[in-house]
Design an enzyme around this catalytic site. Sequence first.
Site, PDB file in Angstrom:
ATOM      1  N   VAL A 110       3.013  -3.408  -1.306  1.00  0.00           N
ATOM      2  CA  VAL A 110       3.966  -2.178  -1.364  1.00  0.00           C
ATOM      3  C   VAL A 110       4.177  -1.613  -2.760  1.00  0.00           C
ATOM      4  O   VAL A 110       4.391  -0.433  -2.877  1.00  0.00           O
ATOM      5  CB  VAL A 110       5.447  -2.467  -0.764  1.00  0.00           C
ATOM      6  CG1 VAL A 110       6.420  -3.509  -1.800  1.00  0.00           C
ATOM      7  CG2 VAL A 110       6.120  -1.201  -0.290  1.00  0.00           C
ATOM      8  N   TYR A 111       3.754  -2.313  -3.895  1.00  0.00           N
ATOM      9  CA  TYR A 111       3.987  -1.974  -5.150  1.00  0.00           C
ATOM     10  C   TYR A 111       2.867  -1.060  -5.350  1.00  0.00           C
ATOM     11  O   TYR A 111       1.720  -1.090  -5.425  1.00  0.00           O
ATOM     12  CB  TYR A 111       3.812  -3.394  -6.023  1.00  0.00           C
ATOM     13  CG  TYR A 111       4.620  -4.270  -6.172  1.00  0.00           C
ATOM     14  CD1 TYR A 111       5.714  -4.100  -5.426  1.00  0.00           C
ATOM     15  CD2 TYR A 111       4.349  -5.106  -7.116  1.00  0.00           C
ATOM     16  CE1 TYR A 111       6.736  -5.138  -5.504  1.00  0.00           C
ATOM     17  CE2 TYR A 111       5.398  -6.348  -6.976  1.00  0.00           C
ATOM     18  CZ  TYR A 111       6.671  -6.392  -6.524  1.00  0.00           C
ATOM     19  OH  TYR A 111       7.266  -7.454  -6.448  1.00  0.00           O
ATOM     20  N   SER A 112       3.551   0.369  -5.529  1.00  0.00           N
ATOM     21  CA  SER A 112       2.568   1.466  -5.944  1.00  0.00           C
ATOM     22  C   SER A 112       1.544   1.757  -5.055  1.00  0.00           C
ATOM     23  O   SER A 112       0.481   2.245  -5.231  1.00  0.00           O
ATOM     24  CB  SER A 112       1.981   1.584  -7.368  1.00  0.00           C
ATOM     25  OG  SER A 112       2.942   1.232  -8.414  1.00  0.00           O
ATOM     26  N   ASP A 113       1.931   1.407  -3.346  1.00  0.00           N
ATOM     27  CA  ASP A 113       1.128   1.608  -2.477  1.00  0.00           C
ATOM     28  C   ASP A 113       0.060   1.217  -2.528  1.00  0.00           C
ATOM     29  O   ASP A 113      -1.283   1.630  -2.067  1.00  0.00           O
ATOM     30  CB  ASP A 113       1.127   3.210  -2.312  1.00  0.00           C
ATOM     31  CG  ASP A 113       0.677   3.800  -0.858  1.00  0.00           C
ATOM     32  OD1 ASP A 113       0.873   2.668   0.124  1.00  0.00           O
ATOM     33  OD2 ASP A 113       0.047   4.707  -0.503  1.00  0.00           O
ATOM     34  N   GLY A 114      -0.118  -0.025  -2.982  1.00  0.00           N
ATOM     35  CA  GLY A 114      -1.545  -0.929  -3.213  1.00  0.00           C
ATOM     36  C   GLY A 114      -2.053  -0.638  -4.467  1.00  0.00           C
ATOM     37  O   GLY A 114      -3.000  -1.351  -4.909  1.00  0.00           O
TER      38      GLY A 114
END
Length: 344
Positions: free
Chosen positions: A61-65
């Site tokens: 989920v960090y920066s959408d991958g």
Amino acid sequence: MEYRRLGSSGLKVPALSFGAGTFGGKGPLFSAWGKTDAAEARRLVDICLEAGVNLFDTADVYSDGASEEVLGAAIEGRRDEVILSTKISLPMGGGPNEAGSSRSRLIKGVENALKRLGTDYIDLLQLHAFDAGTPIEEVLSTLDTLVRSGKLRYVGVSNFSGWQLMKSLAIAERHGYPRYDAHQVYYSLVGRDYEWELMPLGLDQGVGALVWSPLGWGRLTGRIRRGEPWPEGSRLHDTAAFGPPVDEEKLYDVVDVLTAIAKETGKTIPQIAINWLLQRPTVSSVIIGARNEEQLRQNLGAVGWSLAADQIARLDAASAATAPYPYFPYYRQEGFARINPPPV
């Protein structure tokens, strides 16, 4: 660098590990954390490895991958030198199966994480949150399949409550599934709730803590002072609402003591705050973050020395808070304390 066992497992991890939440920089929260690209990330990884920090933590989920992608590029060619930790379960889209820990979500999520990280195995996979809608047996049997296939080596959780973790451990033992060796938790001098239930559980069950946000969501940097506005450029302006709540008066009391100890030791406020955590029971590794080389080198200075007993006592007193029910009797009443003494 000191190395510690991860809970009751045989895996040894560094006392400090690196959190890659600043890698990628997509979206309102993560762009405020940092926007480290692959070249900058490789330099930070270089510095970490030189210091003996070989555990790198991220999440889908960090920066959408994007964080996983940047971290994967930064470790290219030296996969065997690092321990890769990532997390899964929070929403990665709006679809009905794009969140949680169902068999479908876990298998797909692991495959996607492997691609982004550029590897064929993950050293430690942690469930980013408890999925109350999926049977624990389904979650653990899927993790068992992924471990047996060689795609995962160890499993853990993050942000679980005591009963959620204990029930999962009991079911794992009953069926012979992989047990959770790690619990990634929020713990800091301005957030000691971990101590009431999760720390005693970790001690009893051999679950090691990986500490996130050891500086109280950026409040223990030395830049936040009593009676002064947040400094210009502080990420708190954009991210405070996303983080754990902090009592402001308690924060300033802690900062006052940290400031005094900094003068006594010649160490920085972040170094002292992290060093305090390294003395606590169950802590396997404290996850540090950095937007640049200067921040990273400063945080790495938290190891190789120890606070004096009186300094620890002063920090304990300044950061102490009343335990919630049903825990406060064990701290206040002599009879209870004899039966079950507080963990710290």
